[in-house]
Design a protein around this motif. Structure first.
Motif, PDB file in Angstrom:
ATOM      1  N   GLU A 203       0.847  -1.194   0.000  1.00 56.56           N
ATOM      2  CA  GLU A 203       0.000   0.000   0.000  1.00 56.56           C
ATOM      3  C   GLU A 203       0.887   1.250   0.000  1.00 56.56           C
ATOM      4  O   GLU A 203       1.818   1.339   0.798  1.00 56.56           O
ATOM      5  N   ASN A 204       0.582   2.190  -0.904  1.00 54.32           N
ATOM      6  CA  ASN A 204       1.447   3.368  -1.003  1.00 54.32           C
ATOM      7  C   ASN A 204       1.069   4.490  -0.038  1.00 54.32           C
ATOM      8  O   ASN A 204       1.841   5.426   0.167  1.00 54.32           O
ATOM      9  N   ASP A 205      -0.113   4.441   0.567  1.00 52.33           N
ATOM     10  CA  ASP A 205      -0.509   5.459   1.534  1.00 52.33           C
ATOM     11  C   ASP A 205      -0.038   5.032   2.927  1.00 52.33           C
ATOM     12  O   ASP A 205      -0.412   3.959   3.405  1.00 52.33           O
ATOM     13  N   PRO A 206       0.768   5.849   3.600  1.00 49.81           N
ATOM     14  CA  PRO A 206       1.347   5.413   4.881  1.00 49.81           C
ATOM     15  C   PRO A 206       0.317   5.164   5.973  1.00 49.81           C
ATOM     16  O   PRO A 206       0.455   4.234   6.767  1.00 49.81           O
ATOM     17  N   ASP A 207      -0.729   5.992   6.030  1.00 52.83           N
ATOM     18  CA  ASP A 207      -1.740   5.809   7.065  1.00 52.83           C
ATOM     19  C   ASP A 207      -2.525   4.521   6.848  1.00 52.83           C
ATOM     20  O   ASP A 207      -2.783   3.766   7.793  1.00 52.83           O
ATOM     21  N   ARG A 208      -2.887   4.262   5.591  1.00 50.34           N
ATOM     22  CA  ARG A 208      -3.621   3.029   5.311  1.00 50.34           C
ATOM     23  C   ARG A 208      -2.746   1.805   5.536  1.00 50.34           C
ATOM     24  O   ARG A 208      -3.214   0.774   6.042  1.00 50.34           O
ATOM     25  N   ALA A 209      -1.474   1.912   5.162  1.00 50.67           N
ATOM     26  CA  ALA A 209      -0.560   0.785   5.378  1.00 50.67           C
ATOM     27  C   ALA A 209      -0.438   0.474   6.868  1.00 50.67           C
ATOM     28  O   ALA A 209      -0.397  -0.700   7.268  1.00 50.67           O
ATOM     29  N   LEU A 210      -0.408   1.513   7.704  1.00 53.31           N
ATOM     30  CA  LEU A 210      -0.296   1.317   9.156  1.00 53.31           C
ATOM     31  C   LEU A 210      -1.563   0.658   9.707  1.00 53.31           C
ATOM     32  O   LEU A 210      -1.486  -0.272  10.518  1.00 53.31           O
ATOM     33  N   MET A 211      -2.733   1.117   9.235  1.00 49.72           N
ATOM     34  CA  MET A 211      -3.981   0.520   9.711  1.00 49.72           C
ATOM     35  C   MET A 211      -4.090  -0.940   9.290  1.00 49.72           C
ATOM     36  O   MET A 211      -4.533  -1.795  10.070  1.00 49.72           O
ATOM     37  N   ALA A 212      -3.663  -1.241   8.060  1.00 51.45           N
ATOM     38  CA  ALA A 212      -3.708  -2.623   7.588  1.00 51.45           C
ATOM     39  C   ALA A 212      -2.733  -3.497   8.367  1.00 51.45           C
ATOM     40  O   ALA A 212      -3.031  -4.656   8.678  1.00 51.45           O
TER      41      ALA A 212
END
Length: 319
Positions: A203-212
């Motif tokens: 995932e290229n979005d850091p916030d979404r990558a952290l949530m995932a």
């Protein structure tokens, strides 16, 4: 086939429908385009949603009914929500539908009805979803997190089930997801994977990558990467690639890169394709992504329509 529309006003706003149950079966009305639907339609100016549901039950099904409880909000693929009211028949006998529609009494708790987009939402709200049709707990958690933050790009239920089936067909497989989002697609894949299979998702979005990452942290089979999707291809080859980010599935020039990351016999999955009956005018001259896939000498392809508004393209790498 077309039926008389007793409520053709163009100024109706919102939508209401009716759930009329008798002896464990519910009343459905014939659709103009074929198939069956809960009786419902637009709400007239000055009309309450509850009265609209009662009126639609009469117009479409010939049912004299009254409101019997609080409504459930139904979401549709078109983006138009409906208020679905439980109604009680005031008279057990139906009259002929004033609109001339056939009607049917069906059992909503068995297939195929229990998987209808409208019916499964009502069953879920009532806590009556058949166990074999319920979503896996991790998927439900991902969907809940997405709803909290307003993320509306998770894979659909229909695509998720297909992913689970495909993952099951790859014992001890290496799977790649391009575009993690908040982890719903990953959760569906994990639900089908065996204990020795492994999933890499990027995932290229850091916030979404952290949530995932937080969502998937307790499953040792999954690894979440933050970065560009192309960087994940170097970790191949893979037995299955779910391309769920626009650059990976929207640019024909990237197809060879995906192909190189697939094992022989590996499957490439691309979702969110519009069925031909719903194509926008911009694609009347053809769809370059479809052409690239089906015309590629190294792939054997098929298109599967998973819902009224979504197709999935499947491509298997061949020698």
């Amino acid at each position: 086939m077309s039926f008389l529309d007793l409520s053709p006003s163009p100024v109706r706003t919102g939508r209401a429908c009716a759930w009329i149950e008798q002896d464990g079966r519910i009343l459905m009305a014939a659709r103009d385009c074929g198939g069956w639907t809960l009786p419902g339609g637009g709400i007239h100016p000055g009309e309450s949603p509850a009265l609209a549901a009662v009126r639609e039950a009469w117009e479409e099904c010939g049912a004299h009914a009254e409101v019997a409880g609080e409504p459930v909000i139904l979401h549709s693929a078109s983006g138009i929500d409906s208020l679905c009211f439980p109604l009680r028949l005031a008279s057990p006998a139906l009259e002929p539908s004033p609109e001339g529609r056939p009607v049917a009494w069906i059992d909503p708790r068995v297939l195929p009805w229990a998987d209808d987009m409208q019916l499964r939402q009502v069953l879920r709200a009532r806590g009556e979803t058949p166990q074999h049709l319920d979503v896996p707990p991790l998927v439900a958690q991902a969907d809940s997190e997405a709803a909290k933050v307003g993320f509306d790009r998770s894979c659909s239920l229909e695509v998720g089930r297909l992913l689970r089936v495909l993952a099951t067909s790859r014992p001890a497989g290496r799977l790649l997801e391009l575009g993690t989002g908040l982890g719903a697609g990953s959760a569906w894949l994990l639900a089908g994977m065996d204990p020795s299979a492994r999933l890499l998702t990027v995932e290229n979005d850091p916030d979404r990558a952290l949530m995932a990452t937080r969502l998937l942290q307790h499953d040792s089979r999954a690894e979440v990467l933050h970065g560009d999707w192309t960087g994940a291809l170097a970790h191949g080859p893979f037995d299955l690639i779910f391309a769920d980010c626009a650059p990976a599935k929207g640019e024909a020039a990237q197809l060879d890169r995906l192909l190189e990351a697939l094992c022989l016999g590996g499957v490439l999955v691309l979702d969110n394709f519009t069925p031909p009956t719903q194509l926008p005018a911009a694609l009347y001259g053809g769809d370059a992504a479809r052409e690239a896939l089906f015309g590629h000498a190294g792939l054997s392809c098929a298109e599967v329509q998973v819902s009224a508004r979504e197709c999935v393209l499947l491509a298997t790498r061949r020698a």
